[in-house]
Motif scaffolding. Structure first.
Motif, PDB file in Angstrom:
ATOM      1  N   GLY A  23     -63.984  43.887 -41.773  1.00 10.75           N
ATOM      2  CA  GLY A  23     -64.550  44.782 -40.677  1.00 10.75           C
ATOM      3  C   GLY A  23     -65.794  45.660 -41.532  1.00 10.75           C
ATOM      4  O   GLY A  23     -66.207  45.263 -42.423  1.00 10.75           O
ATOM      5  N   GLU A  24     -66.043  46.753 -40.641  1.00 17.95           N
ATOM      6  CA  GLU A  24     -67.244  47.547 -41.228  1.00 17.95           C
ATOM      7  C   GLU A  24     -66.760  48.272 -42.616  1.00 17.95           C
ATOM      8  O   GLU A  24     -67.750  48.206 -43.361  1.00 17.95           O
ATOM      9  CB  GLU A  24     -67.678  48.833 -40.043  1.00 17.95           C
ATOM     10  N   ALA A  25     -65.649  48.755 -42.644  1.00 19.87           N
ATOM     11  CA  ALA A  25     -65.201  49.500 -43.830  1.00 19.87           C
ATOM     12  C   ALA A  25     -63.841  49.036 -44.532  1.00 19.87           C
ATOM     13  O   ALA A  25     -63.338  49.680 -45.341  1.00 19.87           O
ATOM     14  CB  ALA A  25     -65.196  50.831 -43.370  1.00 19.87           C
ATOM     15  N   TRP A  26     -63.416  47.745 -43.955  1.00 18.91           N
ATOM     16  CA  TRP A  26     -62.334  47.325 -44.456  1.00 18.91           C
ATOM     17  C   TRP A  26     -62.419  45.667 -44.915  1.00 18.91           C
ATOM     18  O   TRP A  26     -63.132  44.983 -44.349  1.00 18.91           O
ATOM     19  CB  TRP A  26     -61.049  47.570 -43.602  1.00 18.91           C
ATOM     20  N   ALA A  27     -61.488  45.278 -45.429  1.00 20.79           N
ATOM     21  CA  ALA A  27     -61.407  43.732 -45.741  1.00 20.79           C
ATOM     22  C   ALA A  27     -60.015  43.466 -46.054  1.00 20.79           C
ATOM     23  O   ALA A  27     -59.366  44.260 -46.883  1.00 20.79           O
ATOM     24  CB  ALA A  27     -62.368  43.313 -47.051  1.00 20.79           C
ATOM     25  N   TRP A  28     -59.851  42.063 -45.870  1.00 19.27           N
ATOM     26  CA  TRP A  28     -58.475  41.567 -46.125  1.00 19.27           C
ATOM     27  C   TRP A  28     -58.709  40.319 -46.724  1.00 19.27           C
ATOM     28  O   TRP A  28     -59.090  39.344 -46.237  1.00 19.27           O
ATOM     29  CB  TRP A  28     -57.550  41.419 -44.811  1.00 19.27           C
ATOM     30  N   ILE A  29     -58.087  40.144 -48.016  1.00 22.87           N
ATOM     31  CA  ILE A  29     -58.261  38.865 -48.695  1.00 22.87           C
ATOM     32  C   ILE A  29     -56.791  38.382 -48.715  1.00 22.87           C
ATOM     33  O   ILE A  29     -55.967  38.831 -49.132  1.00 22.87           O
ATOM     34  CB  ILE A  29     -58.573  39.264 -50.307  1.00 22.87           C
ATOM     35  N   GLY A  30     -56.903  36.995 -48.579  1.00 29.38           N
ATOM     36  CA  GLY A  30     -55.692  36.182 -48.559  1.00 29.38           C
ATOM     37  C   GLY A  30     -55.803  34.969 -49.490  1.00 29.38           C
ATOM     38  O   GLY A  30     -56.933  34.432 -49.728  1.00 29.38           O
ATOM     39  N   LEU A  31     -54.575  34.830 -50.347  1.00 33.80           N
ATOM     40  CA  LEU A  31     -54.496  33.774 -51.160  1.00 33.80           C
ATOM     41  C   LEU A  31     -54.017  32.470 -50.625  1.00 33.80           C
ATOM     42  O   LEU A  31     -53.091  32.621 -49.796  1.00 33.80           O
ATOM     43  CB  LEU A  31     -53.815  34.200 -52.470  1.00 33.80           C
ATOM     44  N   ARG A  32     -54.640  31.316 -50.656  1.00 31.46           N
ATOM     45  CA  ARG A  32     -54.225  30.000 -50.010  1.00 31.46           C
ATOM     46  C   ARG A  32     -54.288  29.099 -51.043  1.00 31.46           C
ATOM     47  O   ARG A  32     -55.100  28.853 -51.940  1.00 31.46           O
ATOM     48  CB  ARG A  32     -55.118  29.682 -49.048  1.00 31.46           C
ATOM     49  N   SER A  33     -53.278  28.186 -51.015  1.00 30.07           N
ATOM     50  CA  SER A  33     -53.144  27.048 -51.935  1.00 30.07           C
ATOM     51  C   SER A  33     -52.375  25.960 -51.343  1.00 30.07           C
ATOM     52  O   SER A  33     -51.496  26.045 -50.363  1.00 30.07           O
ATOM     53  CB  SER A  33     -52.522  27.360 -53.293  1.00 30.07           C
ATOM     54  N   GLY A  34     -52.600  24.490 -51.821  1.00 28.20           N
ATOM     55  CA  GLY A  34     -51.856  23.415 -51.390  1.00 28.20           C
ATOM     56  C   GLY A  34     -50.352  23.607 -51.291  1.00 28.20           C
ATOM     57  O   GLY A  34     -49.682  23.145 -50.484  1.00 28.20           O
ATOM     58  N   GLY A  59     -69.456  48.801 -49.554  1.00 28.47           N
ATOM     59  CA  GLY A  59     -68.875  50.000 -48.731  1.00 28.47           C
ATOM     60  C   GLY A  59     -67.414  49.940 -48.269  1.00 28.47           C
ATOM     61  O   GLY A  59     -66.742  50.775 -47.485  1.00 28.47           O
ATOM     62  N   ILE A  60     -66.853  48.863 -48.903  1.00 29.10           N
ATOM     63  CA  ILE A  60     -65.309  48.690 -48.055  1.00 29.10           C
ATOM     64  C   ILE A  60     -64.633  49.768 -48.856  1.00 29.10           C
ATOM     65  O   ILE A  60     -64.367  50.376 -49.864  1.00 29.10           O
ATOM     66  CB  ILE A  60     -64.607  47.563 -48.720  1.00 29.10           C
ATOM     67  N   ARG A  61     -63.518  50.614 -47.779  1.00 26.46           N
ATOM     68  CA  ARG A  61     -62.890  51.532 -48.226  1.00 26.46           C
ATOM     69  C   ARG A  61     -61.429  51.292 -48.019  1.00 26.46           C
ATOM     70  O   ARG A  61     -60.608  52.330 -48.717  1.00 26.46           O
ATOM     71  CB  ARG A  61     -63.247  52.892 -47.494  1.00 26.46           C
ATOM     72  N   ARG A  62     -61.111  50.269 -47.501  1.00 25.81           N
ATOM     73  CA  ARG A  62     -59.680  49.814 -47.307  1.00 25.81           C
ATOM     74  C   ARG A  62     -59.509  48.328 -47.480  1.00 25.81           C
ATOM     75  O   ARG A  62     -60.196  47.714 -46.882  1.00 25.81           O
ATOM     76  CB  ARG A  62     -59.000  50.225 -46.010  1.00 25.81           C
ATOM     77  N   LEU A  63     -58.799  48.065 -48.615  1.00 25.67           N
ATOM     78  CA  LEU A  63     -58.561  46.741 -48.904  1.00 25.67           C
ATOM     79  C   LEU A  63     -57.154  46.217 -49.040  1.00 25.67           C
ATOM     80  O   LEU A  63     -56.470  46.884 -49.554  1.00 25.67           O
ATOM     81  CB  LEU A  63     -59.412  46.401 -50.186  1.00 25.67           C
ATOM     82  N   PHE A 216     -53.144  45.499 -40.035  1.00 25.65           N
ATOM     83  CA  PHE A 216     -54.210  46.075 -39.288  1.00 25.65           C
ATOM     84  C   PHE A 216     -54.280  47.438 -38.918  1.00 25.65           C
ATOM     85  O   PHE A 216     -55.230  47.999 -39.018  1.00 25.65           O
ATOM     86  CB  PHE A 216     -54.617  45.010 -38.113  1.00 25.65           C
ATOM     87  N   GLU A 217     -53.121  47.957 -38.681  1.00 21.90           N
ATOM     88  CA  GLU A 217     -53.325  49.170 -38.473  1.00 21.90           C
ATOM     89  C   GLU A 217     -53.427  49.989 -39.714  1.00 21.90           C
ATOM     90  O   GLU A 217     -54.215  51.124 -39.457  1.00 21.90           O
ATOM     91  CB  GLU A 217     -51.733  49.652 -37.777  1.00 21.90           C
ATOM     92  N   TRP A 218     -53.017  49.826 -40.985  1.00 20.74           N
ATOM     93  CA  TRP A 218     -53.385  50.232 -42.094  1.00 20.74           C
ATOM     94  C   TRP A 218     -54.682  50.352 -42.228  1.00 20.74           C
ATOM     95  O   TRP A 218     -55.434  51.177 -42.819  1.00 20.74           O
ATOM     96  CB  TRP A 218     -52.512  49.717 -43.116  1.00 20.74           C
ATOM     97  N   LEU A 219     -55.352  49.000 -42.348  1.00 19.18           N
ATOM     98  CA  LEU A 219     -56.870  48.822 -42.691  1.00 19.18           C
ATOM     99  C   LEU A 219     -57.803  49.547 -41.852  1.00 19.18           C
ATOM    100  O   LEU A 219     -58.706  50.187 -42.088  1.00 19.18           O
ATOM    101  CB  LEU A 219     -56.966  47.215 -42.375  1.00 19.18           C
TER     102      LEU A 219
END
Length: 226
Positions: A23-34, A59-63, A216-219
């Motif tokens: 999003g504008e100031a947040w990001a969510w990274i997901g780990l994915r593997s077979g 400028g991400i402030r919540r990750l 998402f509520e936290w981010l």
């Protein structure tokens, strides 16, 4: 997936891949593997370092960081840690840069310019335990109604004759005290979500149903989802 949000994009494709919601100031990274165990290969560490640097400059402030499955529904494991085949091939010259790659990731998560969250579920062992505990905020995902899929937080590196190099020997005593760190590093305990909460490794326990909503509520506490 919540209405109004795009599907996660693949930011890096490898033996363990990185998916990204942003999003504008947040990001969510997901780990994915077979195999779903999300091992921390050298190439993944390099890619994750690049991504975290990019997000800091943007400028991400919540990750948030988790297994990618939680972004769209049901996830499972967080990370089984470094690939032991790769670790076993290290020598005195290659071990240091490998460890430093991991330490860079841990330092990014602790950067005071943002708030970081690790959603810790299923297996979180060795380097995966280090990664999980470097979140500034840490949630443990509970077992389902059948008692399956609960947290297995452990650091069994010494069983394999490995001296951990990703920063857990510093981070764990800071979070858990010496006795708590000894339980994982020397006692080889495996903690479920309740034990992790009681020991201070996790701040809260979340049910597997609704992990994405809570994240998402936290981010994006304003609810703008931009």
């Amino acid at each position: 997936m919540r209405p109004g949000l795009p599907s996660p994009a693949t930011w890096y494709e490898g033996r363990t891949s990185l998916d990204l919601l942003r999003g504008e100031a947040w990001a969510w990274i997901g780990l994915r593997s077979g195999d779903g165990l999300h091992r921390l290969h050298s190439d993944l560490l390099v890619a994750l370092d690049r991504l975290l640097v990019e997000l800091r400059w943007a400028g991400i402030r919540r990750l948030a960081l988790s297994g990618a499955g939680w972004m769209t529904g049901q996830g499972h494991h967080f990370s089984a840690g470094a690939d032991l085949h790769e670790v076993g091939a290290l020598d005195a010259s290659s071990a240091e840069p490998f460890a430093r790659r991991g330490q860079r990731i841990m330092n990014h998560l602790l950067w005071p310019g943002w708030q970081s969250l690790t959603v810790i579920s299923g297996v979180a062992m060795g380097g995966g335990c280090d990664l999980a505990l470097h979140g500034q905020e840490r949630w443990a995902v509970a077992a389902n109604e059948l008692g399956k899929g609960g947290l297995r937080l452990a650091h069994p590196a010494a069983k394999h004759g490995i001296l951990t190099g990703f920063g857990g020997t510093v981070r764990l005593p800071e979070l858990l005290g010496r006795k708590g760190a000894d339980r994982l590093f020397r006692g080889f305990e495996t903690w479920d979500e309740q034990t992790a909460l009681q020991a201070g490794a996790a701040h809260r326990i979340v049910a597997p149903i609704g992990v994405a909503d809570h994240a998402f509520e936290w981010l994006d506490p304003t609810g703008s989802r931009r």
